[in-house]
Motif scaffolding. Structure first.
Motif, PDB file in Angstrom:
ATOM      1  N   GLY A  29      -7.275 -72.608  13.571  1.00  0.00           N
ATOM      2  CA  GLY A  29      -7.916 -71.421  14.198  1.00  0.00           C
ATOM      3  C   GLY A  29      -9.530 -70.670  13.751  1.00  0.00           C
ATOM      4  O   GLY A  29      -9.520 -71.306  12.652  1.00  0.00           O
ATOM      5  N   GLY A  30     -10.309 -70.350  14.297  1.00  0.00           N
ATOM      6  CA  GLY A  30     -11.169 -69.656  13.881  1.00  0.00           C
ATOM      7  C   GLY A  30     -12.336 -70.642  14.041  1.00  0.00           C
ATOM      8  O   GLY A  30     -13.877 -71.008  13.572  1.00  0.00           O
ATOM      9  N   VAL A  31     -12.053 -71.224  15.152  1.00  0.00           N
ATOM     10  CA  VAL A  31     -13.297 -72.223  15.320  1.00  0.00           C
ATOM     11  C   VAL A  31     -14.124 -72.331  16.420  1.00  0.00           C
ATOM     12  O   VAL A  31     -14.873 -72.732  16.940  1.00  0.00           O
ATOM     13  CB  VAL A  31     -12.815 -74.076  15.001  1.00  0.00           C
ATOM     14  N   GLY A  32     -13.820 -71.327  17.409  1.00  0.00           N
ATOM     15  CA  GLY A  32     -14.063 -70.374  18.779  1.00  0.00           C
ATOM     16  C   GLY A  32     -13.688 -71.411  19.601  1.00  0.00           C
ATOM     17  O   GLY A  32     -14.903 -71.221  21.001  1.00  0.00           O
ATOM     18  N   LYS A  33     -12.314 -71.564  19.757  1.00  0.00           N
ATOM     19  CA  LYS A  33     -11.912 -71.662  20.934  1.00  0.00           C
ATOM     20  C   LYS A  33     -11.976 -71.968  22.112  1.00  0.00           C
ATOM     21  O   LYS A  33     -12.291 -72.194  22.806  1.00  0.00           O
ATOM     22  CB  LYS A  33     -10.825 -72.398  20.471  1.00  0.00           C
ATOM     23  N   SER A  34     -11.680 -70.179  22.149  1.00  0.00           N
ATOM     24  CA  SER A  34     -11.221 -69.415  23.122  1.00  0.00           C
ATOM     25  C   SER A  34     -12.527 -69.024  23.727  1.00  0.00           C
ATOM     26  O   SER A  34     -12.624 -68.693  25.188  1.00  0.00           O
ATOM     27  CB  SER A  34     -10.643 -67.793  22.684  1.00  0.00           C
ATOM     28  N   THR A  35     -13.279 -68.788  22.657  1.00  0.00           N
ATOM     29  CA  THR A  35     -14.946 -68.330  23.350  1.00  0.00           C
ATOM     30  C   THR A  35     -15.766 -70.138  24.432  1.00  0.00           C
ATOM     31  O   THR A  35     -15.794 -69.881  25.495  1.00  0.00           O
ATOM     32  CB  THR A  35     -15.981 -68.426  22.100  1.00  0.00           C
ATOM     33  N   CYS A  36     -15.182 -71.345  23.618  1.00  0.00           N
ATOM     34  CA  CYS A  36     -15.283 -72.210  24.635  1.00  0.00           C
ATOM     35  C   CYS A  36     -14.997 -71.936  25.475  1.00  0.00           C
ATOM     36  O   CYS A  36     -14.893 -73.032  27.187  1.00  0.00           O
ATOM     37  CB  CYS A  36     -15.198 -73.261  23.468  1.00  0.00           C
ATOM     38  N   ALA A  37     -13.247 -71.797  25.055  1.00  0.00           N
ATOM     39  CA  ALA A  37     -12.812 -72.477  27.075  1.00  0.00           C
ATOM     40  C   ALA A  37     -13.192 -71.065  28.303  1.00  0.00           C
ATOM     41  O   ALA A  37     -13.187 -72.028  29.231  1.00  0.00           O
ATOM     42  CB  ALA A  37     -11.313 -71.970  26.312  1.00  0.00           C
ATOM     43  N   ALA A  38     -13.743 -70.425  27.229  1.00  0.00           N
ATOM     44  CA  ALA A  38     -14.047 -69.305  28.589  1.00  0.00           C
ATOM     45  C   ALA A  38     -15.326 -69.945  28.902  1.00  0.00           C
ATOM     46  O   ALA A  38     -15.612 -69.594  30.475  1.00  0.00           O
ATOM     47  CB  ALA A  38     -13.959 -67.742  27.862  1.00  0.00           C
ATOM     48  N   THR A  41     -13.250 -78.227  17.198  1.00  0.00           N
ATOM     49  CA  THR A  41     -13.985 -77.802  16.606  1.00  0.00           C
ATOM     50  C   THR A  41     -15.068 -78.214  15.746  1.00  0.00           C
ATOM     51  O   THR A  41     -16.192 -77.568  16.298  1.00  0.00           O
ATOM     52  CB  THR A  41     -13.128 -79.694  15.928  1.00  0.00           C
ATOM     53  N   THR A  42     -15.489 -77.602  14.403  1.00  0.00           N
ATOM     54  CA  THR A  42     -16.157 -77.468  13.908  1.00  0.00           C
ATOM     55  C   THR A  42     -16.538 -78.531  12.924  1.00  0.00           C
ATOM     56  O   THR A  42     -16.122 -79.533  12.544  1.00  0.00           O
ATOM     57  CB  THR A  42     -16.880 -75.832  13.047  1.00  0.00           C
ATOM     58  N   PRO A  43     -17.752 -78.937  12.740  1.00  0.00           N
ATOM     59  CA  PRO A  43     -18.355 -80.193  11.511  1.00  0.00           C
ATOM     60  C   PRO A  43     -17.684 -80.359  10.508  1.00  0.00           C
ATOM     61  O   PRO A  43     -17.938 -81.495  10.016  1.00  0.00           O
ATOM     62  CB  PRO A  43     -20.540 -80.013  11.962  1.00  0.00           C
ATOM     63  N   GLN A  44     -17.193 -78.916   9.928  1.00  0.00           N
ATOM     64  CA  GLN A  44     -17.029 -79.744   8.324  1.00  0.00           C
ATOM     65  C   GLN A  44     -15.931 -80.201   7.948  1.00  0.00           C
ATOM     66  O   GLN A  44     -14.357 -80.289   9.584  1.00  0.00           O
ATOM     67  CB  GLN A  44     -16.825 -78.313   7.448  1.00  0.00           C
TER      68      GLN A  44
END
Length: 364
Positions: A109-118, A239-242
């Motif tokens: 969670g917290g990687v911005g998946k929903s923002t990306c999906a939208a 994903t995020t880079p870390q």
């Protein structure tokens, strides 16, 4: 200078790689016709992914490439496209009114998946496709607010099926339409999975080319139900880079591989922070994690998206970046990622293709 003939035109086309497909248009089977009239060339393209907005850029780039390679006086390129249904899990078949389902997932969670999906959904619609988004995050639905339809209720004429809501040119369904926004979903796993299948099957989707499913984080009940009961053509892992995020994202990639859902690629979010005051760029979460994960798992890196305050503000206000700031660099990155996703999906086998190998009997 190369002699101008059909072969030289084909060689020119074969030497140019289309960025979204990751291959030349000849190999991709996207060149439907080549016509020569003296020193003038006409090329007809038929793409398997939407290109309503992209076609002018594609046309101009390809015309220049062919002119330079062949010496033709004039080159004209026409671009057509159509979206076909792609192969899904062996035990399932595509839905009648949804050509392709694309799952957008993150094992963390917290990687911005929903923002990306939208934004992926909006970008595909911006290219001319018919697109829907299903918010499958039953415990934490966010698409109603992100897509600007929070507080609205879907119509259900006979009390059994529902019409999706629509905004920004995208059809939308979410459990968030059926409950109060601040009401918690205190449900066990079987209830959650039943809710997902009902939301999918009882919604009257209207002739969609793509249905984006915004999955909850993790690899649990919802994901298992998705693989067993929902005909998914491909998946995108965010994903995020870390390292801690790519470690979990790797589990997401392998989960889809286990259930025979093709992973179209990795979408790296928050790859670079851009200061809204001075424009300074800083890699807050490290660099190269998404590319390394994609390389390790043998899938594509679909795009690298920035960490900008505007992206968050626009989503909170119900108009994600592709809609709110279409001319921005961030919106263009979302559009490039969406085109890449759709183009790679178009390279998958068409729906109904046999999964069995050809058997040849040799008397020798």
């Amino acid at each position: 200078m190369t002699e101008l003939n059909r072969e030289s035109v084909e060689q020119a086309l074969g030497a140019w790689t289309e960025p979204a497909l990751g291959m030349d248009l000849i190999t991709a089977g996207a060149v439907s016709d080549i016509r020569l009239d003296g020193d003038a060339v006409a090329i007809d393209l038929s793409l398997g992914f939407p290109a309503g907005r992209y076609q002018d850029t594609l046309r101009g780039t390809l015309e220049a490439a062919v002119r330079e390679a062949t010496g033709a006086r004039s080159v004209s390129v026409s671009v057509d496209w159509s979206v076909g249904a792609r192969q899904v899990q062996a035990s399932l078949k595509p839905m009648d009114n949804v050509r392709n389902i694309i799952a957008v997932a993150s094992a963390k969670g917290g990687v911005g998946k929903s923002t990306c999906a939208a934004n992926l959904a909006l970008a595909l619609a911006d290219e001319g496709a018919r697109v829907g988004i299903l918010d499958a995050d039953i415990y934490g639905p966010s698409q109603p607010r992100m897509m600007g339809v929070a507080g609205q209720k879907p119509d259900s004429p006979e009390g059994k099926t529902m019409f999706p809501l629509e905004n920004h040119g995208v059809q939308i369904m979410s459990i968030g339409f059926l409950i109060e926004e601040d009401s918690p979903m205190v449900w066990r796993g079987p209830m959650v999975t039943q809710a997902l299948t009902q939301l999918l099957n009882d919604t009257r989707w209207d002739a969609l080319d793509y249905l984006i499913i915004d999955l909850p984080p993790g690899t649990g009940d919802i994901q298992l139900t998705l693989s067993q009961k929902v005909p998914v053509a491909g998946a995108v892992v965010v994903t995020t880079p870390q390292d801690i995020a790519t470690l979990d994202a790797r589990k997401g990639v392998r989960m889809f591989e286990k259930v025979k859902v093709p992973v179209l690629g990795i979408l790296e979010n928050m790859s670079l922070h851009i200061c809204s005051n001075c424009g300074h760029e800083e890699a807050l979460f490290g660099t190269g994690g998404g590319q390394q994960l994609a390389d390790d798992e043998g899938v594509a890196l679909l795009g690298a998206l920035p960490l900008e305050i505007g992206i968050r503000e626009q989503s909170d206000q119900g108009a994600p970046t592709v809609t709110a700031a279409p001319a921005s660099a961030a919106a263009e990155r979302f559009r490039e990622a969406a085109r890449r996703t759709a183009a790679l999906l178009s390279r998958q086998d068409p729906a109904g293709t046999s999964r069995f190998p050809n058997i040849v009997v040799d008397d020798d």
